[in-house]
Design a protein around this motif. Structure first.
Motif, PDB file in Angstrom:
ATOM      1  N   ASN A 170       0.845  -1.196   0.000  1.00 11.82           N
ATOM      2  CA  ASN A 170       0.000   0.000   0.000  1.00 11.82           C
ATOM      3  C   ASN A 170       0.879   1.244   0.000  1.00 11.82           C
ATOM      4  O   ASN A 170       1.813   1.353   0.800  1.00 11.82           O
ATOM      5  CB  ASN A 170      -0.918   0.006   1.228  1.00 11.82           C
TER       6      ASN A 170
ATOM      7  N   THR B 134      -4.949   4.663  -3.095  1.00 16.39           N
ATOM      8  CA  THR B 134      -6.332   5.039  -2.798  1.00 16.39           C
ATOM      9  C   THR B 134      -6.693   6.289  -3.579  1.00 16.39           C
ATOM     10  O   THR B 134      -5.841   6.935  -4.203  1.00 16.39           O
ATOM     11  CB  THR B 134      -6.516   5.322  -1.298  1.00 16.39           C
TER      12      THR B 134
ATOM     13  N   ASP C 131      -7.295   0.974  -4.653  1.00 20.63           N
ATOM     14  CA  ASP C 131      -7.865   0.399  -3.433  1.00 20.63           C
ATOM     15  C   ASP C 131      -9.102   1.175  -2.994  1.00 20.63           C
ATOM     16  O   ASP C 131      -9.268   2.355  -3.329  1.00 20.63           O
ATOM     17  CB  ASP C 131      -6.796   0.427  -2.325  1.00 20.63           C
ATOM     18  N   ASP C 132      -9.973   0.510  -2.200  1.00 18.44           N
ATOM     19  CA  ASP C 132     -11.177   1.145  -1.620  1.00 18.44           C
ATOM     20  C   ASP C 132     -12.031   1.793  -2.681  1.00 18.44           C
ATOM     21  O   ASP C 132     -12.610   2.869  -2.475  1.00 18.44           O
ATOM     22  CB  ASP C 132     -10.770   2.186  -0.570  1.00 18.44           C
TER      23      ASP C 132
ATOM     24  N   ASP D   3     -14.317  -1.752  -2.229  1.00 22.88           N
ATOM     25  CA  ASP D   3     -14.202  -1.615  -0.779  1.00 22.88           C
ATOM     26  C   ASP D   3     -15.120  -2.610  -0.060  1.00 22.88           C
ATOM     27  O   ASP D   3     -16.232  -2.904  -0.511  1.00 22.88           O
ATOM     28  CB  ASP D   3     -14.559  -0.183  -0.373  1.00 22.88           C
TER      29      ASP D   3
END
Length: 783
Positions: free
Chosen positions: A626, A660, A688-689, A711
């Protein structure tokens, strides 16, 4: 006195005897030598001033041809010889026989005088031509028909012709048709009016286009007859260029400039002068300073000018000027203009309109305490208000500390001008809503409102909700905006304004941590939280050295339970902070410089693991890490990541990064370029998410992604809500339409898996298949 030497060439000794008997020696100004005429070839004519030939002979004349004007031929009148015969054959001077001393003296003296006059004339002519050729100007003489008879070297150089070509030709020929008729008119004017004429003329020639100052005069002989004209032309090109440069400089001055002569008459000015004074340039033959300032200034102007001219002083003063736009305040500077002899020949004046400057001086103090954009008080103004109105009387106070959420995104996407307009309008609305409070903007999108007295919680809540409702209302400018608000109460005698702001800041960031678009009242727990965060940050600095940090990996599978990837997750093995969620620890890392050092540790560990598990493996397992917005915004992020990949020698196609939507909200274009650079070397890119923000769909087509991760909140909502199922299906279909794979996060039930299979999700990640596992367990499972 030097005697003139005379040689007498005779046919017989009788001539010599006869002359001696006449008393030739009595001519004391002369000395005589005798030589038989048959020996003339032995004569060195340079030794003698004059030669008397007793008998004419053509050979003798040929021999002395370079000195014929100094030869005297004797003429025998007894034999009736005619002087004209000798003159025709080249003799210029003669003397009659029989000789007489008086006649000899007379002819010698006359000849000497004539030669002296000629020599003097030749000398003067030589001096004249020497002078003419050595003056740095073009010079010439023209006859009455304006034909050139004499020109100097400077003239020949500029026209590019020699004298033989120029002689007897007019201006039309000499200057190749570039000038001509005007010159003839000037010549006629000079000869007709018999007076000098001075004018400027551009004359093109071999030296290029040159401007000359020309001086022409008539040439008159002793009988007052006009012979022609004489001219001199001085090259003033450089002077004219300097004048032009000065005029350009004068015209481009950002203030009014004018020059005056010693009489006080304005002789030169720029256009700014006429604009400032509202004077019509053509309406005054003679303009004076008092003509635009007013007659009441006559006396003071005279005194000032006298001081400048006679004392060579510079003067600074302030004046008022009545114009059509009202009264203007002028700053005037006067300085003497001094020539090369040191004499003051005039005055140069500048006038600068300082009306606005003077009026702004009063505003400067206000500006020191005022925000230039919104007109609200700035940080200094806030401090001044609290210290002046509250601290001095130990008053209670209520302070709201707020900033606008996602304001940087709005600036980046709609421009700073749009952002400024929002700040201005928001400031005006705050003043309306908080009419009893002191509203200030202390920087960027941060606002502080102060009320005297401890405001009740209900009242403070009502005001905070009005502010939030304002941003959530129907104003188009405020769309996509919200605010986070921190509220503090206290006593200004017990706490400084800095303490108030610190507490307000803690409450505000608590509001942000809780999801933004809300308000939080300060309480002591926030201070405890702040102290805990500081303690965590301090211990994190030593965590790497103590080897307390390690990575866990959560597997990612296909819907048919085939392992395709691992997400690296940070764990901190410290019992003291075991109950602190790892997301809070990461937030603390991001707010400090620790994210750089620990981020590199995560990448090195994960990429080394990726290399190990993929050795001799045909179907690669992607290990992803991440990456926060803080990391990717570092200018050296890509270079640093490439360096780690190179040092570990891992195949870039075996590693990935997960970003993100926060990354997309800051420096969008620059971040997209960085992501593309990594994608180009084979690194997998995951968003991501996905679905939790509002920018996802608009940027899916711009970002070079490999897959998206839906998500877990959407996955968890599917079993209870048809809307969530619709949204998840929409996300999957959209991603597939863009040739992107989909990872579903947070899959915990068989029901979720069945739905996702039906919706054709590509990969599954969640507790249904596996929790995050330490490296050792992953190795046992794979190797």
């Amino acid at each position: 006195m030097k005697k003139s030497k005379v040689l007498i060439l005779h046919e017989s000794e009788n001539t010599k005897i006869a002359l001696e008997e006449l008393g030739l020696h009595l001519l004391q100004d002369y000395s005589f030598d005798f030589l038989n005429i048959i020996d003339y070839l032995r004569v060195d004519s340079k030794q003698y001033d004059f030669i008397i030939v007793d008998s004419y002979n053509d050979y003798i004349f040929e021999y002395f041809k370079n000195k014929t004007n100094r030869i005297i031929v004797t003429v025998n009148i007894m034999k009736e010889e005619r002087p004209s015969d000798y003159i025709k054959r080249g003799a210029e001077n003669f003397i009659l026989k029989p000789y007489s001393i008086k006649e000899i003296r007379l002819i010698l003296d006359k000849l000497k005088e004539t030669l002296s006059i000629k020599e003097e004339a030749e000398e003067n002519k030589l001096k004249f031509y020497t002078l003419l050729d050595n003056i740095p100007y073009m010079a010439w003489f023209k006859n009455k028909n304006s034909e050139y008879m004499i020109v100097n070297n400077e003239f020949k150089e500029h026209c590019g012709k020699d004298f033989e070509t120029i002689r007897g030709r007019d201006d039309q020929f000499v200057w190749d048709g570039m000038i001509g008729e005007n010159c003839r008119q000037y010549d006629l004017k000079v000869m007709t009016e018999r007076k000098q004429l001075i004018f400027d003329e551009i004359i093109p020639g071999k030296k290029g286009y040159k401007q000359f100052n020309i001086y022409k005069v008539p040439v008159v002989d002793g009988r007052d007859n006009i012979l022609g004209t004489m001219g001199i032309a001085r090259d003033i090109t450089d002077l004219k260029n300097k004048d032009v440069k000065f005029d350009i400089l004068l015209e481009n001055m950002p203030f009014a400039v004018f020059t005056k002569n010693r009489k006080g008459e304005i002789i030169q000015s720029n256009s700014t002068f006429y604009k400032l004074t509202n004077i019509n340039e053509m309406s005054h033959l003679i303009l004076r300073e008092e003509d635009f300032l007013g007659k009441e200034y006559c006396e003071s102007i005279a005194i000032e000018d006298k001081d400048v001219i006679y004392n060579k002083n510079n003067i600074n003063l302030v004046r008022s000027l009545r114009t059509s736009l009202g009264e203007r305040i002028l700053e005037v500077f006067k300085s003497p203009i001094i020539d090369i002899s040191g004499e003051v020949i005039g005055i140069i004046c500048t006038m600068r309109d300082v009306t606005e400057v003077k009026s702004q001086e009063a505003r400067i103090k206000r500006m020191a305490y005022t925000d230039s954009l919104t007109g609200l008080a700035n940080r200094r103004g806030l401090y001044n208000y609290v210290e002046t109105n509250l601290t001095s009387k130990d008053a209670d106070a209520t302070i709201m500390f707020m900033d606008l959420d996602n304001f940087k995104y709005l600036n980046d996407n709609y421009g700073h001008q749009h952002g400024d307009e929002i700040l201005i309008e928001f400031g005006e609305d705050l003043q309306r809503i908080c009419e009893c409070g002191f509203v200030s903007r202390i920087g960027g999108d941060e606002f502080v409102i102060v009320w005297e007295g401890k405001m009740g919680r209900e009242t403070a809540t009502e005001i905070a909700e009005k502010i939030l409702n304002l941003l959530n209302g129907k104003k188009m400018k405020f769309s996509k905006l919200s605010a986070s608000i921190g509220i503090v109460t206290g006593n200004t005698g017990e706490e400084t304004i800095d303490n108030f702001l610190t507490k307000g800041d803690l409450a505000l960031y608590k509001a942000k941590d809780q999801g933004k678009n809300q308000y939080v009242f300060y309480n002591r727990d926030l201070d405890k939280k702040r102290c805990l965060n500081e303690e965590i940050e301090q211990d994190l600095r030593n965590a790497l050295d103590r080897e307390e940090l390690e990575l866990y990996y959560q597997p990612q599978y296909t819907c048919s339970n085939e392992l395709i990837g691992l997400e690296a997750l940070l764990r901190w093995n410290n019992d003291k902070y075991r109950k602190v969620p790892i997301i809070e620890i990461i937030n603390i890392m991001e707010k400090s410089v620790l994210i750089d050092e620990i981020g590199k540790f995560i990448m090195r560990s994960a990429f080394s693991f990726a290399k190990k598990i993929n050795e001799n493996r045909e179907d690669k397992i992607i290990v992803s890490v991440n990456i926060s917005a803080i990391q990717i915004m570092k200018h050296n992020f890509v270079r640093s990541m490439k360096k780690i990949i190179s040092e570990i020698d891992v195949d870039p196609s075996c590693v990935g990064i997960e970003i993100t939507e926060t990354v997309l909200l800051q420096n969008i274009n620059e971040n997209i370029l960085k992501i593309k650079e990594l994608k180009d070397i084979g690194v997998k890119i995951s968003l991501d998410d996905f679905g939790t923000g509002y920018s996802s769909f608009s940027y899916l087509v711009k970002i070079p992604l490999t897959n998206i991760k839906i998500d877990k909140s959407f996955i968890w909502g599917m079993k209870d809500s048809e809307e969530y199922r619709t949204l998840v299906k929409l996300c999957i279909d959209t991603a597939h339409a863009l040739n992107l794979k989909v990872v579903a996060e947070g899959v915990e039930t068989t029901e979720d898996l069945c739905l996702l299979k039906y919706m054709k999700a590509d990969y599954i990640q969640g507790y249904l298949f596996s929790r995050p596992l330490p490296k050792k367990e992953i190795e046992e499972m794979i190797l």
